[in-house]
Structures are given as C-alpha cells and as structure tokens.
Design an enzyme around this catalytic site. Sequence first.
Site, PDB file in Angstrom:
ATOM      1  N   ASP A  25       0.768  -1.236  -0.080  1.00  0.00           N
ATOM      2  CA  ASP A  25      -0.133  -0.049   0.120  1.00  0.00           C
ATOM      3  C   ASP A  25       0.839   1.177   0.031  1.00  0.00           C
ATOM      4  O   ASP A  25       0.462   2.399   0.619  1.00  0.00           O
ATOM      5  CB  ASP A  25      -0.891  -0.097   1.191  1.00  0.00           C
ATOM      6  N   LYS A 130      -6.772  -4.888  -2.833  1.00  0.00           N
ATOM      7  CA  LYS A 130      -7.557  -5.421  -1.838  1.00  0.00           C
ATOM      8  C   LYS A 130      -8.627  -4.535  -1.300  1.00  0.00           C
ATOM      9  O   LYS A 130      -8.259  -3.340  -1.286  1.00  0.00           O
ATOM     10  CB  LYS A 130      -6.597  -5.799  -0.768  1.00  0.00           C
ATOM     11  N   CYS A 163      -2.254  -2.124   7.905  1.00  0.00           N
ATOM     12  CA  CYS A 163      -2.187  -2.931   6.762  1.00  0.00           C
ATOM     13  C   CYS A 163      -0.901  -3.764   6.768  1.00  0.00           C
ATOM     14  O   CYS A 163      -1.116  -5.039   6.200  1.00  0.00           O
ATOM     15  CB  CYS A 163      -2.277  -2.468   5.357  1.00  0.00           C
TER      16      CYS A 163
HETATM   17  N1  TIU Z   1      -2.770   0.660   3.969  1.00  0.00           N
HETATM   18  C1  TIU Z   1      -3.166   0.946   5.725  1.00  0.00           C
HETATM   19  O1  TIU Z   1      -2.564   0.702   6.459  1.00  0.00           O
HETATM   20  N2  TIU Z   1      -4.433   1.295   5.594  1.00  0.00           N
HETATM   21  C2  TIU Z   1      -4.834   2.332   6.559  1.00  0.00           C
HETATM   22  O2  TIU Z   1      -5.996   2.430   6.666  1.00  0.00           O
HETATM   23  N3  TIU Z   1      -4.022   2.423   7.496  1.00  0.00           N
HETATM   24  C3  TIU Z   1      -4.088   3.517   8.480  1.00  0.00           C
HETATM   25  O3  TIU Z   1      -3.183   3.745   9.548  1.00  0.00           O
HETATM   26  N4  TIU Z   1      -5.344   4.140   8.694  1.00  0.00           N
END
Ligand code: TIU
Length: 229
Positions: A25, A130, A163
């Site tokens: 991500d 995802k 994530c």
């Molecule tokens: N990719 C991921 O970590 N999504 C989130 O929403 N992370 C947060 O820390 N909010």
Amino acid sequence: MRYEIAAEPYPFSFDPETTALLMIDLQRDFMEPGGFGEFLGNDVSPMRQAVEPARRVLEAARKAGIFVVHTREGHRPDLADLPESKLLRGGLDVKIGDQGPMGRVLVRGEKGHDIIPEVYPIEGEPVVDKPGKGAFWATDLHGILSNRGIRSLIVCGVTLEVCVHTTVREGNDRGYDALVVDDATASYFPEFYRVGLEMIKAQGGIFGWVSSSDKVVPVLEEVAGARVG
Ligand code: TIU
C-alpha cells in the site's frame, strides 16, 4: 541455497527461490496530503521515512531475482465491495468514493489510489488490489504465492500497525515466515510504530521477524552476486 539476515528475535533464514517481497500500500492515498490517510485525520509526513529504504530493498530484490508483489488498498468505482461499516466509520467529511484533490478517495484507477513513483511496479510484478487491510482477505494473493512455492515474505510498506500488521498476521496463520523491514515501514503514530514492531517479534517471533534495510540489502546483494557469478 539458504541465506540469513540478521534480525530479531533471531536470524531470518530464507531461500530466495521461495521468498517474495511484499510492497504494501505505498499509495498516494496514504503517503501524500489530500488522500485517505489525511482525511482520516492524520499528519501523513511520517510516511516519507519509509520511501528510500523501501526503494532500496525493492531495487536489491529485483537484482536478486526475488519475486515482487505490490498491494493497494481501494475499492471498485461502483463501491460494491465497500462495506457500509468502512464507509461510515469515523464520520469523515471527505469519505471513500468522494472527490478529493487526487480523484475519488481510495477508488481504483484514481491518482490517489496509485503507487508512488519511487517504488512503482514493473512488468512481471503482480499488483494485488485489496478491499480490506489484510492483503490475503478477498484477494488472490495466497494463490499467487502458492503457485510459485513461496514460503517466506520480506515485507515493506504502510502503515505498520494497520495494513502491514494485518497482512503479516494473515500470512503467519497461512504458514508464511515474514520479515518486516522496520525502516521501510511507517506509522502515523510514533508509539504505534515502536510497539507495532515489538509485537511482531515478541514471544520468539509470534508473527515474524524484524530487521532493517541496512541488513536486508547486503544479503540480497549477495544473492544477486551468486546469480551472476
Ligand atoms: N494501508 C493501510 O495501512 N490502511 C490504513 O487505513 N492505514 C491506516 O493507518 N489508517
């Protein structure tokens, strides 16, 4: 042939043939102002610390012939895969699917959803989209890894306690050994960054191992050297 990376709680042993690099991500929506991370109420500037270490690990993994998989969190343009709970959570002013400065927030195909240029995927590197925090849930990641006989994961990306943690935990229960590269990840919260790393390696490595890019990269370079020579 197996290699070892100095790590905690003890050295991480891996076979490059059965190891994948997971880049989690590293998208504008989490890394840059004007994206989902900021609309959640966060200062996104701590994310930048992960970029250069993640880029160096990615470069070294490519040279070592390690299989690379990228993930992105986001939703279909029709939002059919977006649970109402996730849409409503936090009562955000700018919600998932709304128009933001980088296009519709956390929606596939939008600028904010895309991976930052420093670690952009190249041909042959699958990108797994995802809908959730974990990269194994509602995706074909486990199939993609299993088809290549992957057993070990080197993990970079953001955010550590959301994530990255969810994915490492999901992978752990599916039988993968995961090494998290501490400086190639980041959190919006310094305390969560510190404790998030502790949680992975506690209890003899309850979810996996933790190391740093300065320990991972030289071993990957050794792998690359053995391939050439
Ligand atoms: N990719 C991921 O970590 N999504 C989130 O929403 N992370 C947060 O820390 N909010």
